[in-house]
Design a protein around this motif. Structure first.
Motif, PDB file in Angstrom:
ATOM      1  N   TYR A  59      26.789 -27.232   0.511  1.00 16.99           N
ATOM      2  CA  TYR A  59      26.764 -26.255  -0.588  1.00 16.99           C
ATOM      3  C   TYR A  59      28.004 -26.430  -1.464  1.00 16.99           C
ATOM      4  CZ  TYR A  59      26.397 -21.465  -2.613  1.00 16.99           C
ATOM      5  OH  TYR A  59      26.286 -20.379  -3.440  1.00 16.99           O
ATOM      6  N   CYS A  60      29.150 -26.590  -0.817  1.00 19.33           N
ATOM      7  CA  CYS A  60      30.413 -26.795  -1.535  1.00 19.33           C
ATOM      8  C   CYS A  60      30.373 -28.068  -2.376  1.00 19.33           C
ATOM      9  CB  CYS A  60      31.561 -26.843  -0.526  1.00 19.33           C
ATOM     10  SG  CYS A  60      33.183 -27.130  -1.238  1.00 19.33           S
ATOM     11  N   GLN A  61      29.887 -29.150  -1.780  1.00 20.82           N
ATOM     12  CA  GLN A  61      29.824 -30.428  -2.486  1.00 20.82           C
ATOM     13  C   GLN A  61      28.829 -30.381  -3.640  1.00 20.82           C
ATOM     14  OE1 GLN A  61      28.828 -32.959   0.797  1.00 20.82           O
ATOM     15  NE2 GLN A  61      30.874 -32.837   1.716  1.00 20.82           N
ATOM     16  N   SER A  62      27.665 -29.786  -3.392  1.00 19.61           N
ATOM     17  CA  SER A  62      26.612 -29.767  -4.419  1.00 19.61           C
ATOM     18  C   SER A  62      27.036 -29.001  -5.662  1.00 19.61           C
ATOM     19  CB  SER A  62      25.329 -29.155  -3.846  1.00 19.61           C
ATOM     20  OG  SER A  62      24.810 -29.954  -2.806  1.00 19.61           O
ATOM     21  N   HIS A  63      27.863 -27.993  -5.478  1.00 18.56           N
ATOM     22  CA  HIS A  63      28.282 -27.162  -6.611  1.00 18.56           C
ATOM     23  C   HIS A  63      29.700 -27.484  -7.074  1.00 18.56           C
ATOM     24  CE1 HIS A  63      24.593 -24.911  -6.370  1.00 18.56           C
ATOM     25  NE2 HIS A  63      24.816 -24.583  -5.120  1.00 18.56           N
ATOM     26  N   HIS A  64      30.257 -28.597  -6.547  1.00 16.73           N
ATOM     27  CA  HIS A  64      31.555 -29.109  -7.017  1.00 16.73           C
ATOM     28  C   HIS A  64      32.658 -28.040  -6.920  1.00 16.73           C
ATOM     29  CE1 HIS A  64      29.114 -32.431  -8.431  1.00 16.73           C
ATOM     30  NE2 HIS A  64      28.384 -31.587  -9.132  1.00 16.73           N
ATOM     31  N   ILE A  65      32.692 -27.380  -5.778  1.00 17.62           N
ATOM     32  CA  ILE A  65      33.654 -26.293  -5.571  1.00 17.62           C
ATOM     33  C   ILE A  65      34.993 -26.816  -5.051  1.00 17.62           C
ATOM     34  CG2 ILE A  65      34.064 -24.139  -4.308  1.00 17.62           C
ATOM     35  CD1 ILE A  65      30.968 -23.824  -4.184  1.00 17.62           C
ATOM     36  N   LEU A  67      32.546 -19.257  -1.124  1.00 15.68           N
ATOM     37  CA  LEU A  67      31.833 -20.372  -1.751  1.00 15.68           C
ATOM     38  C   LEU A  67      30.737 -19.867  -2.679  1.00 15.68           C
ATOM     39  CD1 LEU A  67      31.532 -22.811   1.298  1.00 15.68           C
ATOM     40  CD2 LEU A  67      33.135 -22.960  -0.615  1.00 15.68           C
ATOM     41  N   CYS A  68      30.057 -18.804  -2.260  1.00 16.34           N
ATOM     42  CA  CYS A  68      29.005 -18.220  -3.101  1.00 16.34           C
ATOM     43  C   CYS A  68      29.610 -17.682  -4.397  1.00 16.34           C
ATOM     44  CB  CYS A  68      28.307 -17.108  -2.320  1.00 16.34           C
ATOM     45  SG  CYS A  68      26.966 -16.306  -3.217  1.00 16.34           S
ATOM     46  N   ALA A 105      40.355 -14.899  -9.020  1.00 20.13           N
ATOM     47  CA  ALA A 105      40.876 -15.386  -7.742  1.00 20.13           C
ATOM     48  C   ALA A 105      39.895 -15.012  -6.648  1.00 20.13           C
ATOM     49  CB  ALA A 105      42.238 -14.775  -7.448  1.00 20.13           C
ATOM     50  N   VAL A 106      39.609 -15.964  -5.772  1.00 12.93           N
ATOM     51  CA  VAL A 106      38.701 -15.744  -4.642  1.00 12.93           C
ATOM     52  C   VAL A 106      39.514 -15.945  -3.365  1.00 12.93           C
ATOM     53  CG1 VAL A 106      36.600 -16.506  -3.473  1.00 12.93           C
ATOM     54  CG2 VAL A 106      36.728 -16.572  -5.982  1.00 12.93           C
ATOM     55  N   VAL A 107      39.557 -14.926  -2.528  1.00 18.61           N
ATOM     56  CA  VAL A 107      40.310 -15.004  -1.280  1.00 18.61           C
ATOM     57  C   VAL A 107      39.355 -15.410  -0.166  1.00 18.61           C
ATOM     58  CG1 VAL A 107      41.853 -13.815   0.320  1.00 18.61           C
ATOM     59  CG2 VAL A 107      41.838 -13.179  -2.104  1.00 18.61           C
ATOM     60  N   GLY A 108      39.466 -16.666   0.281  1.00 21.96           N
ATOM     61  CA  GLY A 108      38.616 -17.166   1.352  1.00 21.96           C
ATOM     62  C   GLY A 108      37.590 -18.162   0.860  1.00 21.96           C
ATOM     63  N   ALA A 109      37.424 -19.259   1.617  1.00 21.77           N
ATOM     64  CA  ALA A 109      36.426 -20.276   1.278  1.00 21.77           C
ATOM     65  C   ALA A 109      35.382 -20.393   2.381  1.00 21.77           C
ATOM     66  CB  ALA A 109      37.097 -21.629   1.028  1.00 21.77           C
ATOM     67  N   GLY A 110      35.015 -19.237   2.950  1.00 15.57           N
ATOM     68  CA  GLY A 110      33.853 -19.177   3.818  1.00 15.57           C
ATOM     69  C   GLY A 110      32.598 -19.022   2.979  1.00 15.57           C
ATOM     70  N   ALA A 111      31.525 -18.570   3.598  1.00 19.83           N
ATOM     71  CA  ALA A 111      30.247 -18.478   2.878  1.00 19.83           C
ATOM     72  C   ALA A 111      30.341 -17.572   1.660  1.00 19.83           C
ATOM     73  CB  ALA A 111      29.160 -17.989   3.832  1.00 19.83           C
ATOM     74  N   ALA A 112      30.990 -16.409   1.793  1.00 11.90           N
ATOM     75  CA  ALA A 112      31.081 -15.480   0.660  1.00 11.90           C
ATOM     76  C   ALA A 112      31.925 -16.064  -0.461  1.00 11.90           C
ATOM     77  CB  ALA A 112      31.659 -14.145   1.135  1.00 11.90           C
ATOM     78  N   PRO A 118      37.285 -20.900 -10.976  1.00 16.39           N
ATOM     79  CA  PRO A 118      37.972 -19.992 -10.054  1.00 16.39           C
ATOM     80  C   PRO A 118      39.078 -20.700  -9.278  1.00 16.39           C
ATOM     81  CG  PRO A 118      35.926 -20.746  -9.081  1.00 16.39           C
ATOM     82  CD  PRO A 118      35.957 -21.299 -10.485  1.00 16.39           C
ATOM     83  N   VAL A 119      39.972 -19.915  -8.717  1.00 16.55           N
ATOM     84  CA  VAL A 119      40.957 -20.409  -7.755  1.00 16.55           C
ATOM     85  C   VAL A 119      40.617 -19.792  -6.407  1.00 16.55           C
ATOM     86  CG1 VAL A 119      43.377 -20.511  -7.081  1.00 16.55           C
ATOM     87  CG2 VAL A 119      42.744 -20.641  -9.505  1.00 16.55           C
ATOM     88  N   LEU A 120      40.321 -20.640  -5.415  1.00 16.82           N
ATOM     89  CA  LEU A 120      40.011 -20.166  -4.063  1.00 16.82           C
ATOM     90  C   LEU A 120      41.222 -20.389  -3.167  1.00 16.82           C
ATOM     91  CD1 LEU A 120      37.135 -21.098  -5.342  1.00 16.82           C
ATOM     92  CD2 LEU A 120      36.335 -20.919  -2.983  1.00 16.82           C
ATOM     93  N   PHE A 121      41.650 -19.343  -2.510  1.00 17.09           N
ATOM     94  CA  PHE A 121      42.765 -19.420  -1.580  1.00 17.09           C
ATOM     95  C   PHE A 121      42.197 -19.442  -0.158  1.00 17.09           C
ATOM     96  CE2 PHE A 121      44.305 -17.313  -5.380  1.00 17.09           C
ATOM     97  CZ  PHE A 121      45.520 -17.946  -5.624  1.00 17.09           C
ATOM     98  N   GLU A 122      42.405 -20.537   0.562  1.00 18.32           N
ATOM     99  CA  GLU A 122      41.839 -20.685   1.906  1.00 18.32           C
ATOM    100  C   GLU A 122      42.942 -20.927   2.919  1.00 18.32           C
ATOM    101  OE1 GLU A 122      40.174 -20.984   5.320  1.00 18.32           O
ATOM    102  OE2 GLU A 122      39.053 -20.232   3.567  1.00 18.32           O
ATOM    103  N   LEU A 123      42.995 -20.050   3.921  1.00 18.49           N
ATOM    104  CA  LEU A 123      44.035 -20.124   4.936  1.00 18.49           C
ATOM    105  C   LEU A 123      43.931 -21.385   5.783  1.00 18.49           C
ATOM    106  CD1 LEU A 123      46.418 -18.624   6.295  1.00 18.49           C
ATOM    107  CD2 LEU A 123      44.736 -17.479   7.746  1.00 18.49           C
TER     108      LEU A 123
END
Length: 455
Positions: A126-132, A38-39, A29-36, A54-59
């Motif tokens: 970056y998000c699009q290129s890595h299919h996040i 997404l990385c 689980a990844v908390v936050g879809a900012g730069a960190a 992964p599962v990203l939780f973005e407020l």
């Protein structure tokens, strides 16, 4: 408030059995879809033989974290706090050649110092290129993260802790899921730190924090006392002077030696507010002002974590102890990405994430818990013995390069190019001499070791 709760992805007997059979991919689980965040997602997705997607939780409603500019202040339509501290005319104080993720350059046609909109576009690309994108749950708040199997319960298998994550979507519907690891990527630039100034309630003007500052025009012609002369305090002071505000830059550092606009003067710190509403400065002088603006940084706040349960002290300016500035010693499958200050953020995230994944993969063998704890406290104690104030113990600055190099060496990934350090240090020198115009220069990296100024 959360509506009906349901649990997914966690049947202890099934997961323990599957773990023994080495058949289940690790779920992160990844908390936050900012730069960190997404990385973290980008590198997890490059290891799908060992990790589930992964599962990203973005407020918020889009990627970018603090780089998402929002002119609203206070709370959003759902009553949740506005996360971003971005202001309209912000330009980066580091060149793109230093800011970039090492494996994902900015558009070379752009100037070195970018408006925040370009950084936002970069993160979207970056998000699009890595299919996040398909792995992000937008408008979703993490309500609670807790270990469901502790190190003491699992004795020798301390690295096998499982985690329950409870989240709520925009409708208020909650669910709880199980994960093998948590990456905390929610940043630490959204909860404003307001220092205690005796008598502040007597100030007759407007009090605000830079978190709520969006643009300079409303302050035209007013007298503004800006508390704090780090990056945001200095930049905002220059912006305010540009619209005719009379700015007093109040701080406790040695006087800045760089040229400042005619409308900006320096002073010692504000220590109190007098009975008549005027500001009392450390040197005994007194002055009135229309605006008192705090550029005093941000607090560490992780309301979804129970610090004592995790063996952590979560204070305004300090999160401790963290082994390798990332992991609570008792829970080495919980990673805090980007908690250090005065760093080159995106390259730092790039190194921390790869080290963390190497830990989960078993490529990096960790020392015993007691050793991890001793080393985490020792790193802070050594800095304190050198005279570093408690609130600055997570400042790396010149130490960041050896730190990132040590992560790369331990985890076996490519270290940061030496040219990045060289250019970073050059820009710091330029900022000290010319805080107004240093962004007018453009740079180019030449291979791993060299950079040049191109105008």
């Amino acid at each position: 408030m959360c509506r009906p709760l349901h649990v997914t992805g966690f049947t202890p007997q099934r997961r323990v059995l599957a773990s023994r059979q080495k058949m289940i991919l690790q779920r992160v689980a990844v908390v936050g879809a900012g730069a960190a965040g997404l990385c973290a997602a980008r590198h997890i997705l490059s290891r799908l033989d060992r990790f589930a997607p992964p599962v990203l939780f973005e407020l918020g409603g889009k990627v970018g974290g603090t780089w998402c500019y929002d002119e609203r202040v206070g709370t959003d339509g759902a009553g949740r706090p506005i996360h971003s501290s971005m202001y309209r005319d912000l330009r980066t104080n580091l060149p793109k050649e230093v800011m970039m993720f090492p494996d994902f350059p900015f558009d070379p046609q752009l100037d070195s110092f970018l408006p925040h909109q370009e950084v936002q576009r970069y993160l979207e690309r970056y998000c699009q290129s890595h299919h996040i994108g398909p792995h992000i749950r937008f408008n979703t708040m993490v309500e609670k993260v807790r270990p469901v199997v502790t190190a003491t319960e699992r004795s020798k298998e301390e690295d096998r802790t499982l985690w329950e994550v409870t989240s709520s979507d925009a409708s208020g519907c909650c669910k709880t899921e199980a994960f093998d690891s948590i990456f905390v990527c929610s940043g630490h630039y959204s909860d404003p730190h307001i220092p205690d100034i005796p008598g502040i309630e007597r100030f007759k003007g407007t009090v605000l924090h830079s978190h709520s500052y969006k643009f300079a025009e409303p302050f035209a012609g007013q007298s503004v006392v800006v508390l704090g002369a780090k990056a945001s305090g200095l930049d905002i002071s220059i912006e305010l002077a540009g619209v005719g505000a009379q700015v007093t830059l109040s701080h406790g550092q040695p006087p800045l030696t760089c040229p400042l606009p005619a409308g900006v003067q320096q002073s010692c710190p504000v220590v109190a507010v007098e009975e008549d509403g005027r500001l009392l400065f450390q040197d005994g002088s007194v002055s009135g002002a229309d605006i008192l603006m705090f550029c005093t940084g941000y607090n560490f706040r992780f309301p979804y974590l129970d610090g004592p349960q995790l063996g952590l002290r979560i204070e305004d300016h300090l999160l401790s102890p963290l082994y390798r500035f990332m992991m609570p010693p008792a829970f080495p499958s919980l990673f805090f990405i980007g908690m250090c200050k005065l760093i080159c953020p995106f390259p730092n995230f790039h190194c921390q994430v790869q080290f963390a994944l190497a830990v989960l993969e078993g490529v990096v063998s960790l020392p015993p818990r007691a050793v991890r704890e001793d080393e985490a406290w020792l790193a802070l104690r050594e800095k304190a013995e050198q005279g570093v104030q408690r609130r600055h113990l997570l400042v790396l600055q010149n130490e960041q390069w050896d730190y990132c190099q040590s992560l790369a060496r331990a985890a076996g990934f490519t270290p940061l190019p030496p040219a990045v350090r060289g250019l970073y240090e050059e820009v710091w020198r330029q900022r000290r001499f010319n805080s107004v115009d240093y962004r007018g220069r453009n740079y180019k990296l030449i291979g791993e070791d060299r950079w040049e100024q191109i105008n």
